[in-house]
Scaffold this motif. Sequence first.
Motif, PDB file in Angstrom:
ATOM      1  N   ILE A   1       1.711  -0.993  -8.177  1.00 32.86           N
ATOM      2  CA  ILE A   1       3.144  -1.400  -8.058  1.00 32.86           C
ATOM      3  C   ILE A   1       3.996  -0.013  -7.558  1.00 32.86           C
ATOM      4  N   TYR A   2       4.975  -0.132  -6.504  1.00 34.22           N
ATOM      5  CA  TYR A   2       5.723   0.812  -6.076  1.00 34.22           C
ATOM      6  C   TYR A   2       7.254   0.063  -5.773  1.00 34.22           C
ATOM      7  N   ARG A   3       8.104   1.030  -5.708  1.00 37.17           N
ATOM      8  CA  ARG A   3       9.537   0.649  -5.462  1.00 37.17           C
ATOM      9  C   ARG A   3       9.772   0.829  -4.076  1.00 37.17           C
ATOM     10  N   SER A   4      10.435  -0.244  -3.470  1.00 37.49           N
ATOM     11  CA  SER A   4      10.905  -0.308  -2.081  1.00 37.49           C
ATOM     12  C   SER A   4      12.334   0.446  -2.082  1.00 37.49           C
ATOM     13  N   LYS A   5      12.902   0.856  -1.080  1.00 38.40           N
ATOM     14  CA  LYS A   5      14.024   1.377  -0.629  1.00 38.40           C
ATOM     15  C   LYS A   5      15.280   0.979  -1.524  1.00 38.40           C
ATOM     16  N   ASP A   6      15.457  -0.355  -1.810  1.00 39.44           N
ATOM     17  CA  ASP A   6      16.463  -0.928  -2.546  1.00 39.44           C
ATOM     18  C   ASP A   6      16.008  -1.047  -4.045  1.00 39.44           C
ATOM     19  N   GLY A   7      14.800  -0.573  -4.438  1.00 40.61           N
ATOM     20  CA  GLY A   7      14.363  -0.802  -5.804  1.00 40.61           C
ATOM     21  C   GLY A   7      13.455  -1.818  -6.035  1.00 40.61           C
ATOM     22  N   THR A   8      13.248  -2.715  -5.161  1.00 43.22           N
ATOM     23  CA  THR A   8      12.608  -3.875  -5.405  1.00 43.22           C
ATOM     24  C   THR A   8      11.141  -3.485  -5.468  1.00 43.22           C
ATOM     25  N   GLU A   9      10.271  -3.884  -6.632  1.00 45.38           N
ATOM     26  CA  GLU A   9       9.036  -3.903  -6.939  1.00 45.38           C
ATOM     27  C   GLU A   9       8.238  -4.531  -5.881  1.00 45.38           C
ATOM     28  N   VAL A  10       7.174  -3.884  -5.522  1.00 48.24           N
ATOM     29  CA  VAL A  10       6.447  -4.417  -4.295  1.00 48.24           C
ATOM     30  C   VAL A  10       4.716  -3.998  -4.958  1.00 48.24           C
ATOM     31  N   ARG A  11       4.036  -4.893  -4.548  1.00 45.39           N
ATOM     32  CA  ARG A  11       2.497  -4.517  -4.925  1.00 45.39           C
ATOM     33  C   ARG A  11       1.663  -4.471  -3.630  1.00 45.39           C
ATOM     34  N   MET A  12       0.566  -3.707  -3.963  1.00 39.53           N
ATOM     35  CA  MET A  12      -0.254  -3.233  -2.915  1.00 39.53           C
ATOM     36  C   MET A  12      -1.902  -3.120  -3.247  1.00 39.53           C
ATOM     37  N   LEU A  13      -2.776  -3.611  -2.821  1.00 40.23           N
ATOM     38  CA  LEU A  13      -4.096  -3.548  -2.905  1.00 40.23           C
ATOM     39  C   LEU A  13      -4.749  -2.289  -2.363  1.00 40.23           C
ATOM     40  N   VAL A  14      -5.301  -1.604  -3.018  1.00 39.75           N
ATOM     41  CA  VAL A  14      -5.810  -0.185  -2.537  1.00 39.75           C
ATOM     42  C   VAL A  14      -7.272  -0.279  -2.601  1.00 39.75           C
ATOM     43  N   ILE A  15      -8.297  -0.143  -1.626  1.00 44.11           N
ATOM     44  CA  ILE A  15      -9.688  -0.191  -1.740  1.00 44.11           C
ATOM     45  C   ILE A  15     -10.359   0.949  -1.336  1.00 44.11           C
ATOM     46  N   ALA A  16     -10.836   1.888  -2.054  1.00 46.31           N
ATOM     47  CA  ALA A  16     -11.392   2.885  -1.898  1.00 46.31           C
ATOM     48  C   ALA A  16     -12.686   3.279  -2.217  1.00 46.31           C
ATOM     49  N   PRO A  17     -13.350   4.552  -1.865  1.00 52.91           N
ATOM     50  CA  PRO A  17     -14.884   4.757  -2.042  1.00 52.91           C
ATOM     51  C   PRO A  17     -14.733   4.893  -3.633  1.00 52.91           C
ATOM     52  N   VAL A  18     -15.883   4.461  -4.531  1.00 53.51           N
ATOM     53  CA  VAL A  18     -15.802   4.872  -5.942  1.00 53.51           C
ATOM     54  C   VAL A  18     -15.670   5.947  -6.643  1.00 53.51           C
ATOM     55  N   ASP A  19     -15.790   7.110  -5.604  1.00 48.07           N
ATOM     56  CA  ASP A  19     -15.960   8.636  -6.184  1.00 48.07           C
ATOM     57  C   ASP A  19     -14.622   9.133  -5.268  1.00 48.07           C
ATOM     58  N   ALA A  20     -13.757   8.139  -4.909  1.00 48.64           N
ATOM     59  CA  ALA A  20     -12.668   8.910  -4.126  1.00 48.64           C
ATOM     60  C   ALA A  20     -11.727   9.997  -4.733  1.00 48.64           C
TER      61      ALA A  20
ATOM     62  N   ASN B   1      14.082  -5.575   5.387  1.00 48.24           N
ATOM     63  CA  ASN B   1      13.486  -5.012   3.968  1.00 48.24           C
ATOM     64  C   ASN B   1      11.676  -5.016   4.449  1.00 48.24           C
ATOM     65  N   VAL B   2      11.381  -5.768   5.254  1.00 47.70           N
ATOM     66  CA  VAL B   2       9.893  -5.636   5.179  1.00 47.70           C
ATOM     67  C   VAL B   2       9.473  -4.419   5.768  1.00 47.70           C
ATOM     68  N   PHE B   3      10.177  -3.813   6.954  1.00 42.00           N
ATOM     69  CA  PHE B   3       9.715  -2.752   7.270  1.00 42.00           C
ATOM     70  C   PHE B   3      10.046  -1.350   6.201  1.00 42.00           C
ATOM     71  N   ASP B   4      11.329  -1.677   5.490  1.00 41.46           N
ATOM     72  CA  ASP B   4      11.371  -0.525   4.167  1.00 41.46           C
ATOM     73  C   ASP B   4      10.471  -0.760   3.298  1.00 41.46           C
ATOM     74  N   ASP B   5       9.755  -1.874   2.978  1.00 42.15           N
ATOM     75  CA  ASP B   5       8.917  -1.907   2.074  1.00 42.15           C
ATOM     76  C   ASP B   5       7.548  -1.400   2.608  1.00 42.15           C
ATOM     77  N   PHE B   6       7.315  -1.461   3.905  1.00 46.39           N
ATOM     78  CA  PHE B   6       6.133  -0.822   4.446  1.00 46.39           C
ATOM     79  C   PHE B   6       6.276   0.843   4.330  1.00 46.39           C
ATOM     80  N   HIS B   7       7.361   1.175   4.781  1.00 49.09           N
ATOM     81  CA  HIS B   7       7.744   2.430   4.594  1.00 49.09           C
ATOM     82  C   HIS B   7       7.316   3.237   3.218  1.00 49.09           C
ATOM     83  N   ALA B   8       7.753   2.408   2.214  1.00 44.60           N
ATOM     84  CA  ALA B   8       7.982   2.755   0.802  1.00 44.60           C
ATOM     85  C   ALA B   8       6.330   2.863   0.496  1.00 44.60           C
ATOM     86  N   ALA B   9       5.529   1.987   1.092  1.00 48.24           N
ATOM     87  CA  ALA B   9       3.961   1.975   0.641  1.00 48.24           C
ATOM     88  C   ALA B   9       3.408   2.985   1.127  1.00 48.24           C
ATOM     89  N   ALA B  10       3.734   3.499   2.463  1.00 49.04           N
ATOM     90  CA  ALA B  10       3.167   4.789   3.098  1.00 49.04           C
ATOM     91  C   ALA B  10       3.633   6.051   2.178  1.00 49.04           C
TER      92      ALA B  10
END
Length: 684
Positions: A431-450, A512-521
């Motif tokens: 869970i992270y926060r976007s530019k306006d404070g909205t909570e956004v979720r993100m799935l992160v898939i990584a190597p087991v030993d990342a 808002n969509v673009f702001d959510d994406f930048h905030a994910a990065a």
Amino acid sequence: MTPEPYPTARREDTADHLHQTSVPDPYRWLEDPDSPETQGWLLAQAELFKRESKPQRFKERIGELLKSGSVGTPAWRGGRHFFSRRTPEQEHAVYYVVEPDGTERALIDPIAIDPSGLTTLDAVQPDKEGRLLAYQISVGGDEESVLYILDVATGARVEGPIDRCRYSPIAWLPGGEAFYYVRRLPSTEVPENERQFHRRVYLHRVGTSTEDDVMIFGDGLKMTNYYGVSVSRDGRWLQISASEGTAPRNDLWVADLTESSPERPALRVVQEGVDAQTGLVFGRDGRLYVHTDRDAPRARVCVTDPATPGVEGWRDLIPEDPEAVLSDFAILDDLERPVMLVGWTRHAISAITVHDLETGERVGEVPTPGLGTIGGIAERPEGGHEAWFGYTDNTTPPTIQRYDARTGETSLWAASPGAVQVPPVRTSQEIYRSKDGTEVRMLVIAPVDAEGPRPTILYGYGGFGLSMTPGYSASILAWVEAGGVYAIANLRGGGEEGEDWHRAGMLGAKQNVFDDFHAAAEHLIATGVTTPERLAISGGSNGGLLVGAALTQRPELYAAVACSAPLLDMVRYEQFGLGATWNVEYGSAEDPEQFRWLLAYSPYHQVREGVAYPATLFTVFQSDTRVHPLHAWKMCAALQHATSADRPILLRNETEVGHGARSISRTVDLSADTLTFLARHTGL
């Protein structure tokens, strides 16, 4: 890498003057795909891509992971059931019938129809008795579906071809003698630039000429309307819905076919002029079940009497949940206590609950294989105690599960036929926060030993109420196995949190969509997952618009971009492909206020000379009739002219494929080219 000189692209002084604003369009000439100048430019871009894209990586591994094959949820009709399956060596899935004695036969094999692999199976619909099958195919990716009728017992074609049936539902009447369907008006009856539109609902009687089809509905309504049509299992109730383009709302009518003829159904309004989406299921118990987001953005199920289908008679059976989105339901009634199975997604993760059919009381939960995505829940039309549903997650190829309401147990009914060695991965939901404070979720898939910053692909879509949920992906697994991280952001504009979430990312709220994406990065960078030098972004279609906006708004944040089948000229998008059906999502340049929204983020119009843009790969498809490849052609030319970086801007222009379905070998090549490009420019 220092790219070779880019192919010459002439810049014109062309500009549109809209609402007291001059809108430059220096590459307007690229909108003509047949001009010698465009053809020469595309050939030069193809040569450049060929030189810059070698050596290709990932192809062999993606091919191995796709040897899992696939399997589809069964449709039961009479004693037969129908399903699709793709074996490891097949280019396309094959559609099968299974007889009551268990004998299995292939009914439709796209490769048998067309060994070139260019023919795709777009839709299928068995009749209510399982004796006839309506199916739709198209060629070369154009999605211009042609309808045929097949005799299930013999495999012989009974009727067809019937053209102009793109996106047509098929609603059979009992006995298989007739069906309702949706067909566009002939091209001779509409202006040339409107041939993709003007749909109507017709009744067709099998064995008669389509010239004798009776128009049932749609005359005089909006040219961009889409229509849904269905007939209840017993053949009594006809349901017709109408949506303006892809608008998240529909009008809805029903007719009692015992009181009026199929040719002249007496349609009654269920919902009209209401900003909500509603669908109906006529229960075997005589009740009408209403699935709606009216006054319930995360949706609810109501019950009423079919004779009084209007909202005033609705009674909540399954109320709206404060967190989960109600996606579908099925009724199991061959039990002492009949139940309703209700499918939900909670923050993009699926579940099925069990409820008393009379009261709606929750009485249990359907066991599922894991935290993943559940496909539609299927029941026998005549009723029963079993249900079937698809399941997948990031490491599980599609399976079909069977639930037995008598025992409360779920078992594997069918698995994807190929055996593959899936690499171990670690999946987390952050869970992270976007530019306006909205909570956004993100799935992160990584190597087991990342550990430590790694080359990372951030993927998003954020539009049309579509949800990004876990699913088996050969590309994701190949990338993570090679040491990278893959993140999928559940941006506003999608459906992960219901219709309010969708509307918070459409029309004037699209930024808002673009702001959510930048905030994910920024979250991935701040938490040490990656760095700007190792971060790539990827998206297709509406997601191509997303990454196009991202690279123009925050070029310093991203090292590489994969932009597939994108919308990028948001001032002129309505004039091409199916663009006119999307102005309910984006807005229209004809409206002064909406024009300002669109121009403010339109990626093509936000390219600035002298900016160091990320390495960018545009992948487009010459037969794409949804999003014309001209968007990427113009944007590619603009970026090649403007960028001050030595990172390449490349175009991969593929012929004889379109926006949607394609053969497996074509899928492998596209995925390998894309991952190779992103790996090269993120240091993987």
